[in-house]
Every structure is written in C-alpha cells, then in structure tokens.
Design a protein around this motif. Structure first.
Motif, PDB file in Angstrom:
ATOM      1  N   MET A   1      50.371  18.230  46.438  1.00 35.31           N
ATOM      2  CA  MET A   1      49.344  18.913  45.671  1.00 35.31           C
ATOM      3  C   MET A   1      49.654  20.405  45.598  1.00 35.31           C
ATOM      4  N   ARG A   2      49.351  20.976  44.448  1.00 35.02           N
ATOM      5  CA  ARG A   2      49.540  22.400  44.235  1.00 35.02           C
ATOM      6  C   ARG A   2      48.183  23.082  44.166  1.00 35.02           C
ATOM      7  N   SER A   3      48.112  24.282  44.684  1.00 36.73           N
ATOM      8  CA  SER A   3      46.889  25.073  44.612  1.00 36.73           C
ATOM      9  C   SER A   3      46.840  25.829  43.292  1.00 36.73           C
ATOM     10  N   LEU A   4      45.644  25.938  42.745  1.00 37.08           N
ATOM     11  CA  LEU A   4      45.411  26.801  41.592  1.00 37.08           C
ATOM     12  C   LEU A   4      44.760  28.074  42.115  1.00 37.08           C
ATOM     13  N   VAL A   5      45.424  29.203  41.884  1.00 32.04           N
ATOM     14  CA  VAL A   5      44.973  30.493  42.389  1.00 32.04           C
ATOM     15  C   VAL A   5      44.747  31.431  41.209  1.00 32.04           C
ATOM     16  N   ILE A   6      43.527  31.913  41.091  1.00 36.87           N
ATOM     17  CA  ILE A   6      43.248  32.930  40.079  1.00 36.87           C
ATOM     18  C   ILE A   6      43.526  34.285  40.702  1.00 36.87           C
ATOM     19  N   THR A   7      44.385  35.055  40.041  1.00 34.21           N
ATOM     20  CA  THR A   7      44.710  36.413  40.467  1.00 34.21           C
ATOM     21  C   THR A   7      44.250  37.349  39.364  1.00 34.21           C
ATOM     22  N   GLN A   8      43.337  38.249  39.717  1.00 31.82           N
ATOM     23  CA  GLN A   8      42.781  39.140  38.703  1.00 31.82           C
ATOM     24  C   GLN A   8      42.729  40.571  39.202  1.00 31.82           C
ATOM     25  N   ASN A   9      42.852  41.484  38.269  1.00 36.43           N
ATOM     26  CA  ASN A   9      42.574  42.893  38.500  1.00 36.43           C
ATOM     27  C   ASN A   9      41.137  43.104  38.044  1.00 36.43           C
ATOM     28  N   VAL A  10      40.362  43.781  38.859  1.00 33.56           N
ATOM     29  CA  VAL A  10      38.937  43.912  38.594  1.00 33.56           C
ATOM     30  C   VAL A  10      38.495  45.348  38.872  1.00 33.56           C
ATOM     31  N   THR A  11      37.512  45.812  38.111  1.00 38.83           N
ATOM     32  CA  THR A  11      36.954  47.145  38.358  1.00 38.83           C
ATOM     33  C   THR A  11      35.941  47.051  39.491  1.00 38.83           C
ATOM     34  N   ALA A  12      35.570  48.193  40.030  1.00 39.12           N
ATOM     35  CA  ALA A  12      34.585  48.223  41.110  1.00 39.12           C
ATOM     36  C   ALA A  12      33.244  47.644  40.661  1.00 39.12           C
ATOM     37  N   ASP A  13      32.965  47.683  39.361  1.00 38.36           N
ATOM     38  CA  ASP A  13      31.709  47.106  38.857  1.00 38.36           C
ATOM     39  C   ASP A  13      31.877  45.668  38.361  1.00 38.36           C
ATOM     40  N   SER A 121      43.127  35.787  30.824  1.00 36.72           N
ATOM     41  CA  SER A 121      42.691  34.481  30.304  1.00 36.72           C
ATOM     42  C   SER A 121      41.257  34.135  30.708  1.00 36.72           C
ATOM     43  N   ILE A 122      40.326  35.004  30.375  1.00 37.54           N
ATOM     44  CA  ILE A 122      38.958  34.883  30.863  1.00 37.54           C
ATOM     45  C   ILE A 122      38.303  33.564  30.451  1.00 37.54           C
ATOM     46  N   THR A 123      38.472  33.140  29.213  1.00 36.99           N
ATOM     47  CA  THR A 123      37.862  31.885  28.755  1.00 36.99           C
ATOM     48  C   THR A 123      38.414  30.706  29.544  1.00 36.99           C
ATOM     49  N   LEU A 124      39.722  30.695  29.763  1.00 31.56           N
ATOM     50  CA  LEU A 124      40.352  29.631  30.541  1.00 31.56           C
ATOM     51  C   LEU A 124      39.871  29.675  31.988  1.00 31.56           C
ATOM     52  N   CYS A 125      39.778  30.866  32.576  1.00 32.14           N
ATOM     53  CA  CYS A 125      39.242  31.003  33.937  1.00 32.14           C
ATOM     54  C   CYS A 125      37.858  30.378  34.027  1.00 32.14           C
ATOM     55  N   HIS A 126      36.999  30.704  33.087  1.00 36.44           N
ATOM     56  CA  HIS A 126      35.634  30.176  33.111  1.00 36.44           C
ATOM     57  C   HIS A 126      35.629  28.653  33.065  1.00 36.44           C
ATOM     58  N   ALA A 127      36.477  28.062  32.218  1.00 37.29           N
ATOM     59  CA  ALA A 127      36.529  26.601  32.113  1.00 37.29           C
ATOM     60  C   ALA A 127      36.997  25.962  33.416  1.00 37.29           C
ATOM     61  N   LEU A 128      38.020  26.530  34.038  1.00 37.00           N
ATOM     62  CA  LEU A 128      38.574  25.948  35.263  1.00 37.00           C
ATOM     63  C   LEU A 128      37.684  26.204  36.476  1.00 37.00           C
ATOM     64  N   ILE A 129      37.011  27.343  36.507  1.00 33.42           N
ATOM     65  CA  ILE A 129      36.040  27.612  37.569  1.00 33.42           C
ATOM     66  C   ILE A 129      34.891  26.621  37.452  1.00 33.42           C
ATOM     67  N   SER A 130      34.362  26.449  36.249  1.00 33.51           N
ATOM     68  CA  SER A 130      33.248  25.519  36.020  1.00 33.51           C
ATOM     69  C   SER A 130      33.613  24.089  36.378  1.00 33.51           C
ATOM     70  N   GLY A 149      32.285  44.890  29.864  1.00 35.05           N
ATOM     71  CA  GLY A 149      33.401  43.959  29.929  1.00 35.05           C
ATOM     72  C   GLY A 149      33.023  42.650  30.591  1.00 35.05           C
ATOM     73  N   ARG A 150      33.771  41.623  30.258  1.00 40.69           N
ATOM     74  CA  ARG A 150      33.495  40.289  30.792  1.00 40.69           C
ATOM     75  C   ARG A 150      33.877  40.215  32.264  1.00 40.69           C
ATOM     76  N   ARG A 151      33.188  39.322  32.953  1.00 46.25           N
ATOM     77  CA  ARG A 151      33.351  39.134  34.388  1.00 46.25           C
ATOM     78  C   ARG A 151      34.189  37.893  34.669  1.00 46.25           C
ATOM     79  N   LEU A 152      34.635  37.759  35.915  1.00 46.13           N
ATOM     80  CA  LEU A 152      35.452  36.620  36.319  1.00 46.13           C
ATOM     81  C   LEU A 152      34.674  35.313  36.276  1.00 46.13           C
ATOM     82  N   PHE A 153      33.471  35.319  36.796  1.00 45.67           N
ATOM     83  CA  PHE A 153      32.721  34.070  36.902  1.00 45.67           C
ATOM     84  C   PHE A 153      31.804  33.886  35.703  1.00 45.67           C
ATOM     85  N   PRO A 154      31.724  32.652  35.207  1.00 43.51           N
ATOM     86  CA  PRO A 154      30.823  32.398  34.078  1.00 43.51           C
ATOM     87  C   PRO A 154      29.374  32.632  34.490  1.00 43.51           C
ATOM     88  N   ALA A 155      28.550  33.012  33.530  1.00 39.90           N
ATOM     89  CA  ALA A 155      27.134  33.269  33.793  1.00 39.90           C
ATOM     90  C   ALA A 155      26.501  32.049  34.455  1.00 39.90           C
TER      91      ALA A 155
END
Length: 183
Positions: A1-13, A121-130, A149-155
């Motif tokens: 099995m392989r792990s899926l890892v989201i790596t993102q650069n994010v602002t303090a907000d 890939s924010i839209t793809l992140c949201h789909a895979l997180i969900s 700006g859009r956030r990592l986690f879907p609303a």
C-alpha cells in the motif's frame, strides 16, 4: 500500500490559493532543504490537477540552472494529472487520469511504491479529503496573511489529526506533518 500525502504551502491565515507573491520555491532558505529533500526521497509519484500540472509543466522543465533539484526530480518522477480535457500531457512520465479521480487514486494507493504526493490542485484535494483517502498532510506555513483565497479543507469538513512532526525555520516558516486518524 502507498500513502497519499498532501503537501501544501499555506499562509498564516490558512489560504493555499496563492493570490499574492508570498511563496517562491527557488528562494527557500537553506535550513528548509533537508526536510524538503527527505520528503522528496519518500515519494516516487506526484498527483496534480490539470491547472497545477500545467503551471508545473510551464515552469519546471524550463529551469536550466535549478539549485533546488526540483526540475530533475519532476522530470524523472511519475506524474499523474487529473483532467477530462487533456489528451497529451507533453511531459515525460506523465499519465492522464480522465475517469473518476477518487477511484483512480484509490487504485494507485493499493499498488506498490513510495508515497504519492499531491500539491496545489485545490479541487482535487477537496475531493480526495472528502473521500477519506488522505493519509498525511505536510503543511509549510508562511508568515504572510493574504486575507483571501481558498483553503485546504472543504467547507464543513471535520477530521481529527495527529501531529507527527513540527519544525520552525529562520525565515519564520513552519513545517508540520499531520497523520489522518482513519477508523
């Protein structure tokens, strides 16, 4: 099995959508490189949405003097791009995922290999997180408040995470690695 890892650069907000110039990968301070290189060595595939893929393809292969090593790494790494409109990725070692990305990624993670990293890939992140497919989140937090700006986690998404690792760097950037608590 392989792990899926989201790596993102994010602002303090909390924004991952880069609407201002708060991140430039070619100017990362040297004290961050050890973690970046370690994480890169743990990965043998990158997963991207079409817009992020096209941005990467338009920038990285053209870098002839890349002190970060990212160009060479991306040119040789397996790249998976989620797109229903792209027919030719025009970048070596690239595969188009045109069907259901959740099913395709679930199948990729069932195979052998190292981590699969997803960035941008924010839209793809949201789909895979969900869908509950993300195993870990690596967040590089920059000392910048973008105010939009859009956030990592879907609303509405809620998830308990375990802190795996944390580092603070001279430039004020922090790195945190979080593991998803899957039942």
């Amino acid at each position: 099995m392989r792990s899926l890892v989201i790596t993102q650069n994010v602002t303090a907000d909390g924004a991952i959508e880069m609407l201002d110039d708060w991140f430039d990968p070619s100017h990362d301070p040297p004290d961050m490189h050890e973690i970046m290189q370690r994480d890169s060595a743990a990965c043998d595939a990158i997963l991207l949405g079409r817009h992020t893929f096209e941005a990467f393809r338009g920038y990285w292969p053209a870098q002839s003097e890349d002190p970060t090593g990212i160009t060479d790494e991306l040119n040789t790494m397996d790249k998976y791009v989620v797109s229903t409109t792209m027919t030719d990725p025009q970048w070596q070692n690239s595969t188009i995922i045109s069907d259901d990305p959740v099913a395709a990624v679930r199948e990729l993670t069932q195979g052998e290999g190292k981590e699969i990293q997803l960035t941008g890939s924010i839209t793809l992140c949201h789909a895979l997180i969900s869908a509950g497919l993300v195993d870990q989140y690596c967040l590089w937090t920059y000392p910048y408040v973008q105010g939009r700006g859009r956030r990592l986690f879907p609303a509405g998404h809620r998830e308990q995470l375990n802190l795996v690792e944390h580092h603070a760097f001279d430039a004020g950037v922090t790195y945190t690695r979080w593991a998803s608590r899957k039942d």
